[in-house]
Design an enzyme around this catalytic site. Sequence first.
Site, short mmCIF file in Angstrom:
data_model
loop_
_atom_site.label_atom_id
_atom_site.label_comp_id
_atom_site.label_asym_id
_atom_site.label_seq_id
_atom_site.Cartn_x
_atom_site.Cartn_y
_atom_site.Cartn_z
N GLU A 221 44.35 9.30 104.58
CA GLU A 221 43.42 8.87 103.54
C GLU A 221 43.78 7.48 102.99
O GLU A 221 44.93 7.04 103.12
CB GLU A 221 43.38 9.91 102.41
N ASN B 80 34.25 18.39 103.13
CA ASN B 80 35.30 19.14 102.44
C ASN B 80 34.65 20.05 101.40
O ASN B 80 34.16 19.59 100.38
CB ASN B 80 36.26 18.15 101.76
N GLU C 83 35.52 11.88 101.01
CA GLU C 83 36.00 12.77 99.96
C GLU C 83 35.11 12.72 98.71
O GLU C 83 34.62 11.65 98.33
CB GLU C 83 37.44 12.38 99.61
N ASP D 40 49.98 18.60 94.14
CA ASP D 40 49.53 17.81 95.29
C ASP D 40 49.64 16.31 94.94
O ASP D 40 48.64 15.63 94.78
CB ASP D 40 48.07 18.20 95.58
N HIS E 13 44.43 14.24 109.25
CA HIS E 13 43.68 13.21 108.53
C HIS E 13 44.58 12.37 107.64
O HIS E 13 45.58 12.82 107.10
CB HIS E 13 42.47 13.76 107.78
N ASP F 182 47.90 13.41 104.27
CA ASP F 182 47.84 12.57 103.06
C ASP F 182 47.70 11.08 103.42
O ASP F 182 46.81 10.71 104.16
CB ASP F 182 49.06 12.82 102.17
N ASP G 187 46.54 18.04 107.13
CA ASP G 187 46.38 17.04 106.07
C ASP G 187 47.66 16.20 106.04
O ASP G 187 48.72 16.68 105.64
CB ASP G 187 46.19 17.79 104.75
N CYS H 233 44.88 14.75 94.28
CA CYS H 233 43.74 15.49 94.81
C CYS H 233 42.51 14.59 94.72
O CYS H 233 42.29 13.93 93.71
CB CYS H 233 43.54 16.77 94.01
N TYR I 264 42.95 24.90 109.17
CA TYR I 264 43.29 23.66 108.47
C TYR I 264 44.53 23.88 107.63
O TYR I 264 44.61 24.86 106.88
CB TYR I 264 42.11 23.26 107.57
N ARG J 100 39.98 9.61 106.26
CA ARG J 100 39.36 10.07 105.00
C ARG J 100 39.25 8.88 104.05
O ARG J 100 40.21 8.14 103.87
CB ARG J 100 40.23 11.17 104.40
C1 LIG Z 1 41.54 18.75 101.02
C2 LIG Z 1 42.69 18.47 100.14
O1 LIG Z 1 43.19 17.20 100.45
C3 LIG Z 1 43.84 19.45 100.43
O2 LIG Z 1 45.01 19.06 100.30
O3 LIG Z 1 43.55 20.62 100.69
C4 LIG Z 1 42.37 18.59 98.63
C5 LIG Z 1 41.74 19.89 98.24
C6 LIG Z 1 41.72 20.17 96.74
O4 LIG Z 1 42.63 19.72 96.02
O5 LIG Z 1 40.84 20.89 96.28
C7 LIG Z 1 41.51 17.39 98.23
O6 LIG Z 1 40.28 17.47 98.34
O7 LIG Z 1 42.09 16.36 97.85
MG LIG Z 2 45.18 16.93 100.54
#
Ligand SMILES: C[C@](O)(C(=O)O)[C@H](CC(=O)O)C(=O)O
Ligand SMILES: [Mg+2]
Length: 295
Positions: A117, A212, A190, A61, A115, A90, A88, A125, A47, A160
């Site tokens: 979202e 997740n 999520e 992030d 994925h 986003d 990911d 996040c 991943y 997501r």
């Molecule tokens: C899965 C996630 O989108 C990621 O970018 O890895 C994050 C992980 C995290 O920040 O712990 C998320 O859950 O938003």
């Molecule tokens: Mg992410």
Amino acid sequence: MSRMRDNVNLGPRGFRELMKAGFISIPGVFDGISAILAERAGFKAGYLSGSAVAGVMGLPDLSVTTLTEVAFEVQKITSITPIPIIVDADTGFGETMNVSRTVRLLERSGAAGMHLEDQVLPKRCGHLNGKKIVEPDEMIKKIISATQSRKDPDFVIIARTDARSVNGIDDAIERANSYIEAGADVIFSEALESHDEFRKFAKSVKAPLLANMTEFGKSPLISTEDLEKMGYSMAIFPLTAFRATLKTMETVYGKLFREGTQTGLMDMLMTRSDFYSNIGYQQYENDEREILDRS
Ligand SMILES: C[C@](O)(C(=O)O)[C@H](CC(=O)O)C(=O)O
Ligand SMILES: [Mg+2]
């Protein structure tokens, strides 16, 4: 032959085969060497976390990385390891037209799937407070754009929903069901907050489900064995190895700075020969010899 010459990533088809075969445990990998180590540990898929792509650059992030930066990372990983990579994406880097371009570029970079979202930009996040989500219709348009834009019908579109923390689990379930109807292959809910919520979600959404298992967030850490029993099809561990690497680097830099020598750190270091064996160093020399012999 060396991985550089020989590697063929199993891609979307490979990932679909894993889905048919059973539960898939998917660790976060964040570059070529981490992907090799995950593969050699036995994992069948990897991943690429958005948070890790940003984190490697020392960035948060918060949608500050671009599609081409993510695609470049994907391509580095898929060119060196056969294991299929889920990416990911986003919010898809924009609106429906951007989602279309995102799918095409990630497909060409060798990703097995991605994925999308339902957060508004700038996203954050999924385990932080203060998230905002779009209306379900907005997300449905993106899912349709994604499924219509893929060239390979096996390319996996994972929807997501971030609704649990904003409107509660019932809205997350309702959205998930409408995202499946729109054509999503897999659902990622999520930030569910308890074992009961994971169970309830699995009972109410009839589709392949991704859990997740990120640390230090809102969700309990549940084993792959228990998730499978609950009805999940796959789990991601997006940042586990990345967080371990960060902690190791912090320790190493600190001790090296204080002590002026690495002699007290040798136990923590992968040896030259182990590193060479992981990357298949000898194969590169063999490749070169073969070329020289022929010329
Ligand atoms: C899965 C996630 O989108 C990621 O970018 O890895 C994050 C992980 C995290 O920040 O712990 C998320 O859950 O938003
Ligand atoms: Mg992410």
